[in-house]
Scaffold this motif. Structure first.
Motif, PDB file in Angstrom:
ATOM      1  N   LEU A 129       0.888  -5.362   0.648  1.00 52.40           N
ATOM      2  CA  LEU A 129       1.547  -4.475  -0.306  1.00 52.40           C
ATOM      3  C   LEU A 129       2.499  -5.285  -1.191  1.00 52.40           C
ATOM      4  N   ARG A 130       3.160  -6.265  -0.602  1.00 52.00           N
ATOM      5  CA  ARG A 130       4.148  -7.008  -1.385  1.00 52.00           C
ATOM      6  C   ARG A 130       3.522  -7.830  -2.509  1.00 52.00           C
ATOM      7  N   ASP A 131       2.294  -8.298  -2.306  1.00 54.04           N
ATOM      8  CA  ASP A 131       1.611  -9.031  -3.379  1.00 54.04           C
ATOM      9  C   ASP A 131       1.375  -8.118  -4.581  1.00 54.04           C
ATOM     10  N   VAL A 132       0.974  -6.875  -4.308  1.00 59.06           N
ATOM     11  CA  VAL A 132       0.707  -5.927  -5.386  1.00 59.06           C
ATOM     12  C   VAL A 132       2.017  -5.534  -6.087  1.00 59.06           C
ATOM     13  N   LEU A 133       3.057  -5.296  -5.279  1.00 56.35           N
ATOM     14  CA  LEU A 133       4.353  -4.922  -5.871  1.00 56.35           C
ATOM     15  C   LEU A 133       4.921  -6.050  -6.717  1.00 56.35           C
ATOM     16  N   THR A 134       4.714  -7.285  -6.262  1.00 54.75           N
ATOM     17  CA  THR A 134       5.214  -8.431  -7.018  1.00 54.75           C
ATOM     18  C   THR A 134       4.495  -8.523  -8.359  1.00 54.75           C
ATOM     19  N   LYS A 135       3.164  -8.321  -8.324  1.00 57.06           N
ATOM     20  CA  LYS A 135       2.397  -8.371  -9.576  1.00 57.06           C
ATOM     21  C   LYS A 135       2.811  -7.243 -10.526  1.00 57.06           C
ATOM     22  N   ALA A 136       3.155  -6.099  -9.964  1.00 54.01           N
ATOM     23  CA  ALA A 136       3.572  -4.960 -10.798  1.00 54.01           C
ATOM     24  C   ALA A 136       4.987  -5.156 -11.339  1.00 54.01           C
ATOM     25  N   GLY A 137       5.717  -6.147 -10.831  1.00 52.08           N
ATOM     26  CA  GLY A 137       7.074  -6.403 -11.311  1.00 52.08           C
ATOM     27  C   GLY A 137       8.070  -5.365 -10.815  1.00 52.08           C
ATOM     28  N   LEU A 138       8.176  -5.275  -9.511  1.00 52.52           N
ATOM     29  CA  LEU A 138       9.083  -4.309  -8.878  1.00 52.52           C
ATOM     30  C   LEU A 138      10.521  -4.536  -9.326  1.00 52.52           C
ATOM     31  N   SER A 139      11.195  -3.473  -9.731  1.00 53.80           N
ATOM     32  CA  SER A 139      12.600  -3.559 -10.159  1.00 53.80           C
ATOM     33  C   SER A 139      13.503  -3.834  -8.957  1.00 53.80           C
ATOM     34  N   LYS A 140      14.561  -4.615  -9.229  1.00 51.48           N
ATOM     35  CA  LYS A 140      15.514  -4.926  -8.147  1.00 51.48           C
ATOM     36  C   LYS A 140      16.285  -3.681  -7.702  1.00 51.48           C
ATOM     37  N   ASP A 141      16.313  -2.677  -8.562  1.00 51.07           N
ATOM     38  CA  ASP A 141      17.058  -1.458  -8.232  1.00 51.07           C
ATOM     39  C   ASP A 141      16.260  -0.469  -7.387  1.00 51.07           C
ATOM     40  N   ALA A 142      14.949  -0.709  -7.229  1.00 54.37           N
ATOM     41  CA  ALA A 142      14.135   0.215  -6.437  1.00 54.37           C
ATOM     42  C   ALA A 142      14.530   0.106  -4.968  1.00 54.37           C
ATOM     43  N   GLN A 143      14.663   1.246  -4.292  1.00 55.74           N
ATOM     44  CA  GLN A 143      15.056   1.253  -2.876  1.00 55.74           C
ATOM     45  C   GLN A 143      13.943   1.746  -1.961  1.00 55.74           C
ATOM     46  N   TYR A 144      13.080   2.618  -2.487  1.00 57.46           N
ATOM     47  CA  TYR A 144      12.029   3.236  -1.673  1.00 57.46           C
ATOM     48  C   TYR A 144      10.713   3.247  -2.421  1.00 57.46           C
ATOM     49  N   LEU A 145       9.636   3.278  -1.664  1.00 55.98           N
ATOM     50  CA  LEU A 145       8.323   3.549  -2.241  1.00 55.98           C
ATOM     51  C   LEU A 145       7.923   4.937  -1.789  1.00 55.98           C
ATOM     52  N   ARG A 146       7.612   5.797  -2.736  1.00 57.09           N
ATOM     53  CA  ARG A 146       7.123   7.128  -2.387  1.00 57.09           C
ATOM     54  C   ARG A 146       5.600   7.025  -2.298  1.00 57.09           C
ATOM     55  N   VAL A 147       5.071   7.192  -1.087  1.00 61.83           N
ATOM     56  CA  VAL A 147       3.653   6.934  -0.832  1.00 61.83           C
ATOM     57  C   VAL A 147       2.958   8.257  -0.509  1.00 61.83           C
ATOM     58  N   SER A 148       1.842   8.537  -1.175  1.00 63.82           N
ATOM     59  CA  SER A 148       1.126   9.775  -0.856  1.00 63.82           C
ATOM     60  C   SER A 148      -0.377   9.590  -0.949  1.00 63.82           C
ATOM     61  N   GLY A 149      -1.079  10.536  -0.317  1.00 61.83           N
ATOM     62  CA  GLY A 149      -2.532  10.467  -0.209  1.00 61.83           C
ATOM     63  C   GLY A 149      -3.215  11.581  -0.985  1.00 61.83           C
ATOM     64  N   ALA A 150      -4.552  11.582  -0.937  1.00 65.73           N
ATOM     65  CA  ALA A 150      -5.331  12.560  -1.698  1.00 65.73           C
ATOM     66  C   ALA A 150      -5.524  13.861  -0.935  1.00 65.73           C
TER      67      ALA A 150
END
Ligand SMILES: Nc1nc2c(c(=O)[nH]1)N[C@H]1C(S)=C(S)[C@@H](COP(=O)(O)O)O[C@H]1N2
Ligand SMILES: [Mo]
Length: 366
Positions: A129-150
């Motif tokens: 997950l961290r590789d994808v977040l790094t490529k997306a340019g995760l903001s330093k201010d983000a604290q949580y990932l809201r994760v949901s399914g179909a």
């Protein structure tokens, strides 16, 4: 014995082909793994427990997951694009529902009455997950990932399943977006085409049928974060109500061992072997002890396989039974942070994380 009260044994094909799972409910299916399969490091996929709140959505292997919110470059990727863009990794980890063992808490707690079978260990293959977040340019201010399914709730008034995962846990190198399990394509029951894998953390965080991963500043304010999956912050009286401010999200599962066999069988006089799984979501396993005299004395079991946080190891204890008679064996594990599996764990309002000493009995005949 695994079978308690309302459990029905189900010859499957219903869930995902193959063997015997223990059915706790039919719609949606809640299926438990029989104890005897916990005598090996990898739980076969065909008997791997199944738990979902609303049941699976349709199978769509081209479904895309959006990575957006507090990022500089939002990404929308399907499994093929993920595997082309990022290094593939495999982790071996125990998946355990927070409610595993709920039926063993006293006083009784409402919810699926899992005994021992809401867990299993598998190899999970995917990308970090961290590789994808790094490529997306995760903001330093983000604290949580809201994760949901179909998967959708049965009616619009029922909240959809979701988790807010703290960024620190999301960036851990063991947190995966997985598309394979036990060397095969992920099945629909277990989250195909893509699910989250969060070793050491309770199963609810392992979101299935991923569609959305959104970086946010705050933890989600809805039912699944603020009411469900919460544990008391301090010990409480069994059966007591806990004020909401004294509850926090349930995350890592505590040290535990579960005996796979023997269980209720008849064995000949001579060598006996107690086998099971030991694991902790907090630290690698340090030791497992077995008692065959009701806890008066304990002897070290041998441990097999690689140790790791959130990773189950097989334990074995052999002894000789020279006379016919009944045997009762108990196991208790300790992790490398010094946490000891308790004889009976603290009660909590949702019946999570039961990790008491597991006892089995069998008959030794001549
Ligand atoms: N989208 C979605 N993901 C989900 C759930 C769900 O209801 N919906 N249930 C969670 C819970 S509570 C558990 S314990 C695990 C179970 O995973 P399994 O069915 O592969 O064993 O999935 C988790 N992921
Ligand atoms: Mo769960």
């Amino acid at each position: 014995m695994q079978a308690a009260g309302a459990l029905a044994v189900l010859r499957s094909g219903v869930a995902h082909g193959g063997e015997l799972l223990l059915r706790h409910s039919g719609a949606p299916q809640q299926l438990a793994t029989p104890l005897e399969y916990f005598d090996r490091a990898i739980t076969p996929s065909r008997v791997f427990f199944v738990r979902s709140h609303f049941g699976p959505p349709g199978l769509d292997r081209t479904r895309k997951t959006a990575f957006d919110g507090m990022v500089t470059t939002p990404l929308t990727l399907d499994v093929d694009e993920l595997r082309k863009s990022f290094p593939e990794v495999t982790v071996t980890a125990l998946l355990q529902c927070a409610g595993n063992g709920r039926a063993l808490h006293k006083p009784r707690v409402p919810g699926v009455q899992w005994v021992h079978g809401a867990m299993g260990q598998a190899t999970f293959t995917g990308v970090r997950l961290r590789d994808v977040l790094t490529k997306a340019g995760l903001s330093k201010d983000a604290q949580y990932l809201r994760v949901s399914g179909a998967d959708a709730p049965p009616k619009p008034t029922v909240p959809a399943f979701m988790r807010s995962l703290p960024i620190e846990r999301a960036m851990d190198p063991t947190t995966l977006l997985a598309y394979r399990m036990n060397g095969e394509e992920l099945t629909l029951a277990h989250g195909a085409p893509l699910r989250l894998v969060v070793p050491g953390w309770a199963g609810d965080h392992w979101v299935k049928w991923l569609v959305s991963v959104r970086a946010e500043k705050e933890e989600d304010g809805g039912f699944f974060m603020k009411t469900a999956y919460r544990m008391p912050t301090e010990p409480i009286e069994p059966g007591a109500a806990v004020p909401p401010e004294k509850m926090k999200p349930a995350t890592t599962f505590p040290v535990k061992s579960t005996i796979a066999r023997p269980d209720g069988e008849k064995r000949p006089v001579g060598p006996q072997e107690v086998t099971g799984l030991a694991f902790s979501g907090v630290a690698p396993i340090a030791s497992v002890e077995v008692s065959i005299d009701d806890g008066k004395t304990w002897a070290k079991a041998t441990l097999e396989g690689e140790a790791g946080v959130g990773r189950a190891q097989v334990f074995r204890y052999r002894f000789d039974k020279k006379e016919p008679g009944r045997v009762k064996a108990m196991a208790r594990a300790k992790d490398k942070k010094g946490n000891l599996q308790p004889e009976s764990p603290a009660w909590n309002p949702s019946g999570y994380f039961w990790n008491g000493w597991h006892a089995v009995e069998w008959e030794v005949g001549s």
